[in-house]
Design a protein around this motif. Structure first.
Motif, PDB file in Angstrom:
ATOM      1  N   LYS A 103      11.136 -14.500  18.782  1.00 17.86           N
ATOM      2  CA  LYS A 103      11.273 -15.364  19.956  1.00 17.86           C
ATOM      3  C   LYS A 103      12.617 -15.145  20.636  1.00 17.86           C
ATOM      4  O   LYS A 103      12.712 -15.094  21.868  1.00 17.86           O
ATOM      5  N   HIS A 142      12.529 -11.937  22.545  1.00 16.87           N
ATOM      6  CA  HIS A 142      11.763 -12.116  23.788  1.00 16.87           C
ATOM      7  C   HIS A 142      12.592 -12.847  24.848  1.00 16.87           C
ATOM      8  O   HIS A 142      12.609 -12.438  26.025  1.00 16.87           O
ATOM      9  N   ILE A 143      13.276 -13.896  24.455  1.00 16.96           N
ATOM     10  CA  ILE A 143      14.078 -14.683  25.403  1.00 16.96           C
ATOM     11  C   ILE A 143      15.180 -13.828  26.020  1.00 16.96           C
ATOM     12  O   ILE A 143      15.394 -13.844  27.238  1.00 16.96           O
ATOM     13  N   ALA A 191      15.409 -10.443  26.090  1.00 11.68           N
ATOM     14  CA  ALA A 191      14.842  -9.330  26.858  1.00 11.68           C
ATOM     15  C   ALA A 191      14.361  -9.807  28.219  1.00 11.68           C
ATOM     16  O   ALA A 191      14.569  -9.133  29.247  1.00 11.68           O
ATOM     17  N   ASN A 192      13.735 -10.957  28.249  1.00 16.92           N
ATOM     18  CA  ASN A 192      13.209 -11.508  29.495  1.00 16.92           C
ATOM     19  C   ASN A 192      14.332 -11.862  30.470  1.00 16.92           C
ATOM     20  O   ASN A 192      14.192 -11.717  31.688  1.00 16.92           O
ATOM     21  N   LYS A 193      15.472 -12.316  29.916  1.00 21.24           N
ATOM     22  CA  LYS A 193      16.588 -12.745  30.753  1.00 21.24           C
ATOM     23  C   LYS A 193      17.418 -11.560  31.250  1.00 21.24           C
ATOM     24  O   LYS A 193      17.765 -11.472  32.431  1.00 21.24           O
ATOM     25  N   GLY A 211      16.821  -8.074  30.445  1.00 20.86           N
ATOM     26  CA  GLY A 211      16.171  -6.774  30.586  1.00 20.86           C
ATOM     27  C   GLY A 211      16.608  -5.749  29.558  1.00 20.86           C
ATOM     28  O   GLY A 211      16.383  -4.552  29.736  1.00 20.86           O
ATOM     29  N   ASN A 224      18.098 -22.837  31.082  1.00 27.99           N
ATOM     30  CA  ASN A 224      16.761 -23.126  31.596  1.00 27.99           C
ATOM     31  C   ASN A 224      16.506 -24.630  31.657  1.00 27.99           C
ATOM     32  O   ASN A 224      15.875 -25.117  32.600  1.00 27.99           O
TER      33      ASN A 224
END
Length: 259
Positions: A217, A220-221, A223-225, A227, A252
């Motif tokens: 998790k 993912h957090i 990488a999403n923020k 890149g 967030n």
């Protein structure tokens, strides 16, 4: 990660240096397989950067099993603190219950008899009042335990003195105690005292493996923020990765509060 000194009050002091755990080791551990000893050996090999005594470098195999367990304890304490939460089922009423073990107190208890033994410069121990001279099993000796009966395996550690296998085992357990012990725990439901096996290596590995879902998790957090790719994130230390993820989650929440 803070280093560890073994036998700090002895001329045979051993300095162990650690690097901080990263996601790379955490994710690899989850896929490793093998025995718990194999897994912990692999993990310590990844994060221990140096072992030395009197400026002479050592290998992990050369540590006694007791010293190896102290490295495990050091790792656990750096990751989770000194308290271990244990969950068991009562052997009498079968109800589940929890209890905590404070590692500092636990180690003080199991090392209480160590003062009855003196450590010589050559690494042998002498049992005060008995005269037996013996060595402690090392990590490398575990391979022989798979090949020979336990009593024959024990024979190699007695250097001199008249000592049966049972007494030699007592000496070894007292001079080099392990972080796996049978301990008493009272069931709160029926008040029966249970004899349960406490094994810090098992608890440490289970804790790390149970955290894998949080690791993914966090990856993912981040990488999403930002890149970043998987390898870049996994090379972050565990503490830094968690801080990044917590900062993003906090940001967030602030954005949602004002949207």
């Amino acid at each position: 990660m803070i280093g560890l000194t073994l036998h700090k009050h002895s001329e045979k002091a051993i300095e162990v240096s650690f690097k901080e755990l990263t996601g790379k080791e955490e994710l690899s551990l989850a896929k490793f397989g093998g025995t718990e000893m194999d897994e912990m050996y692999w993990l310590l090999e990844q994060i221990i950067t140096d072992i030395s005594s009197n400026n002479n470098r050592m290998k992990l195999d050369e540590l006694t099993l007791s010293d190896f367990d102290q490295c495990v304890s050091h790792l656990y304490e750096q990751l989770y603190g000194t308290r271990v939460n244990c969950e068991v089922h009562c052997q009498s009423c079968t109800e589940g219950f929890e209890f905590d073990i404070e590692l500092i107190d636990f180690k003080n208890t199991i090392f209480a008899s160590k003062d009855d033994y003196s450590l010589n410069e050559d690494g042998t121990y002498v049992a005060t009042g008995y005269g037996e001279v013996f060595t402690l099993p090392k990590v490398a000796d575990l391979d022989d335990l798979k090949k020979y009966p336990a009593e024959k395996w024990l024979d190699k550690f007695l250097i001199s003195g008249n000592c049966n296998h049972e007494k030699l085992q007592e000496h070894i357990e007292a001079a080099g105690p392990l972080m796996s012990q049978d301990i008493s725990a009272q069931c709160p439901s029926c008040d029966e005292t249970n004899l349960v096996r406490f094994d810090l290596t098992r608890y440490c590995l289970q804790s790390l493996k149970e955290e894998q879902k949080f690791l993914l998790k966090e990856v993912h957090i981040i990488a999403n923020k930002y890149g970043w790719n998987l390898d870049e994130i996994l090379l972050l230390t565990r503490n830094v990765r968690r801080q990044f993820a917590s900062f993003i989650i906090a940001d967030n929440k602030v954005l949602r509060a004002y949207s």
